[in-house]
Design a protein around this motif. Structure first.
Motif, PDB file in Angstrom:
ATOM      1  N   ASN A 113      -4.946  -6.495 -10.764  1.00  0.00           N
ATOM      2  CA  ASN A 113      -5.691  -5.232 -10.741  1.00  0.00           C
ATOM      3  C   ASN A 113      -4.917  -4.154  -9.996  1.00  0.00           C
ATOM      4  O   ASN A 113      -4.932  -2.977 -10.376  1.00  0.00           O
ATOM      5  CB  ASN A 113      -7.061  -5.434 -10.084  1.00  0.00           C
ATOM      6  N   HIS A 114      -4.214  -4.541  -8.949  1.00  0.00           N
ATOM      7  CA  HIS A 114      -3.401  -3.599  -8.174  1.00  0.00           C
ATOM      8  C   HIS A 114      -2.356  -2.925  -9.076  1.00  0.00           C
ATOM      9  O   HIS A 114      -2.214  -1.696  -9.078  1.00  0.00           O
ATOM     10  CB  HIS A 114      -2.726  -4.372  -7.045  1.00  0.00           C
ATOM     11  N   GLN A 138      -1.595  -0.178   1.210  1.00  0.00           N
ATOM     12  CA  GLN A 138      -2.994  -0.388   0.835  1.00  0.00           C
ATOM     13  C   GLN A 138      -3.112  -0.563  -0.674  1.00  0.00           C
ATOM     14  O   GLN A 138      -2.290  -0.086  -1.443  1.00  0.00           O
ATOM     15  CB  GLN A 138      -3.846   0.796   1.286  1.00  0.00           C
ATOM     16  N   GLU A 139      -4.162  -1.270  -1.076  1.00  0.00           N
ATOM     17  CA  GLU A 139      -4.385  -1.502  -2.490  1.00  0.00           C
ATOM     18  C   GLU A 139      -4.609  -0.172  -3.223  1.00  0.00           C
ATOM     19  O   GLU A 139      -5.141   0.782  -2.657  1.00  0.00           O
ATOM     20  CB  GLU A 139      -5.604  -2.410  -2.696  1.00  0.00           C
ATOM     21  N   GLU A 195      -3.871 -11.973  -7.498  1.00  0.00           N
ATOM     22  CA  GLU A 195      -4.337 -10.862  -6.667  1.00  0.00           C
ATOM     23  C   GLU A 195      -3.635  -9.555  -6.995  1.00  0.00           C
ATOM     24  O   GLU A 195      -4.142  -8.476  -6.651  1.00  0.00           O
ATOM     25  CB  GLU A 195      -4.095 -11.204  -5.192  1.00  0.00           C
ATOM     26  N   LEU A 196      -2.504  -9.610  -7.676  1.00  0.00           N
ATOM     27  CA  LEU A 196      -1.743  -8.405  -7.986  1.00  0.00           C
ATOM     28  C   LEU A 196      -2.150  -7.746  -9.296  1.00  0.00           C
ATOM     29  O   LEU A 196      -1.774  -6.600  -9.547  1.00  0.00           O
ATOM     30  CB  LEU A 196      -0.241  -8.730  -8.042  1.00  0.00           C
ATOM     31  N   GLU A 242       5.130  -0.593  -9.004  1.00  0.00           N
ATOM     32  CA  GLU A 242       4.788  -0.405  -7.585  1.00  0.00           C
ATOM     33  C   GLU A 242       5.575   0.750  -6.970  1.00  0.00           C
ATOM     34  O   GLU A 242       5.008   1.601  -6.283  1.00  0.00           O
ATOM     35  CB  GLU A 242       5.047  -1.691  -6.811  1.00  0.00           C
TER      36      GLU A 242
END
Length: 405
Positions: free
Chosen positions: A106-107, A46-47, A103-104, A149
């Motif tokens: 902010n994650h 999940q984000e 899309e990555l 990550e």
């Protein structure tokens, strides 16, 4: 008969191992084909939850200098004057520049702040986490993103069930096999990288082969956003992708995976975390083994003690639904094929039947020589079946023999 069998080995160009070795090798091959496929992969987590930037640049600096001795001297890729600490401060505020607009972005930003805040609050193991992060900032942003990550998820306590943890272990060795593949292809001149940094070519291969081989969804997503990988290296065409994927499977070290699994499971102790692989294995064993206590040592029954032979069947049950152990394979005097509640072992007849088509092809290759060897047709076919059960279909497809398939 022994002399004739030796002649057959020589004429076919094979150095035949004992029958048991062939069966184990075949089981390994089938398992590798399953593990390195789209059906076995770590799903995208999940984000990351929002983390407000509540520290000043000086406070971020203090977090790293307090937990990582010597961090002030860390240099980005060894370049004089390019101190990693400065980039760490910028990343806390703005994220990684290479991922802006994706899309990555902010994650990764939220995970990075989570790690720094964890260190600011002196969380357990913070020094180790922050050192990993600081060392990653001595490398390119592709490496930085990978470590952000991994460490961020560790701190968040992202947990898996037993199968999920084993899948994560397999994924680590998938990554190693891909790194070997990248190094091999660069050495062969199949790709050129003037930067002498294999990370971006590894990302190119991850993006191209990830779905074929079942690499972590997070790794594939990140690799596809690597601008250097896109601009420096050509996308693998379909035919080349198939060949590269097959080679990656060949480089996958099934023995090493089983060894790592055995070492982790056998390390079980009272202090093993409830969400860890060792403790979850015991829960899994209690639900899937006919003899629940067979995994413990025979003297004290307090230590887990399994071997690679047993582990192979565990992997088969987890990922194929049944152990393929032959009837004569045992563990602590018990037939392994009967230990697993869901196990339906493949019989020797089934193994032979699966090789029938290849036997016919191989007979054509041997031709008239079988009469010279003086072997009865039945014995010849059985020997060929053992040989063929070990030979991948791809080998036949890549030669003139493929006309029969």
């Amino acid at each position: 008969q022994a002399s004739s069998e030796l002649k057959l080995r020589t004429s076919l160009g094979f150095q035949m191992a004992p029958r048991q070795d062939f069966l184990v090798a075949q089981r390994h091959q089938k398992l590798v084909e399953k593990l390195l496929s789209s059906s076995v992969r770590v799903p995208a987590p999940q984000e990351a939850k929002p983390e407000t930037a509540r520290l000043t640049a000086q406070e971020v600096r203090d977090v790293f200098t307090r937990h990582v001795p010597g961090v002030e001297k860390f240099l980005f890729r060894g370049q004089a004057g390019q101190f990693s600490l400065k980039f760490l401060q910028v990343a806390y505020r703005d994220g990684l520049r290479a991922f802006q607009g994706t899309e990555l972005h902010n994650h990764l930003l939220q995970l990075f702040r989570l790690i720094v805040h964890y260190g600011h609050e002196n969380g357990q193991g913070a020094a180790l986490h922050l050192r990993e992060l600081a060392e990653a900032f001595m490398e390119c942003q592709a490496v930085q993103a990978r470590v952000i990550e991994r460490v961020g998820y560790q701190i968040r306590g992202v947990s898996c069930d037993f199968r999920g943890l084993v899948t994560c272990l397999v994924d680590e060795y998938k990554t190693w096999s891909l790194r070997l593949l990248a190094a091999e292809r660069l050495a062969q001149g199949l790709a050129r990288d003037e930067d002498q940094n294999p990370t971006h070519y590894e990302n190119r291969l991850t993006a191209d082969l990830g779905d074929l081989l079942g690499f972590s969804e997070a790794d594939v997503r990140r690799a596809k956003l690597d601008e250097h990988a896109r601009s420096r290296f050509q996308v693998l065409k379909s035919r080349n992708s198939t060949g590269a994927a097959a080679r990656c499977r060949e480089l996958f070290d099934m023995e090493a995976v089983l060894g790592a699994f055995v070492a982790e499971v056998n390390s079980f102790s009272e202090s093993s975390p409830p969400e860890g692989l060792a403790r979850l294995f015991l829960s899994w064993a209690s639900e899937n083994l006919e003899e629940k206590h067979v995994v413990f040592d025979e003297e004290t029954f307090t230590h887990v003690q399994i071997d690679r032979t047993f582990a192979l069947s565990v992997f088969e049950v987890l990922f194929t639904g049944a152990s393929a152990a032959p009837e004569d394979e045992s563990f602590r005097g018990l037939a392994i094929s009967r230990l697993f509640a869901t196990s339906k072992p493949e019989t020797e007849a089934e193994l032979m039947a699966g090789s029938a088509e290849k036997v016919l092809i191989l007979q054509e290759l041997v031709g008239e020589e079988r009469t010279v060897l003086g072997l009865p047709d039945t014995l010849l076919r059985n020997l060929m079946a053992v040989i063929c059960s070990f030979i991948p279909s791809e080998l036949f497809l890549s030669t003139g023999c493929g006309r029969r398939l």
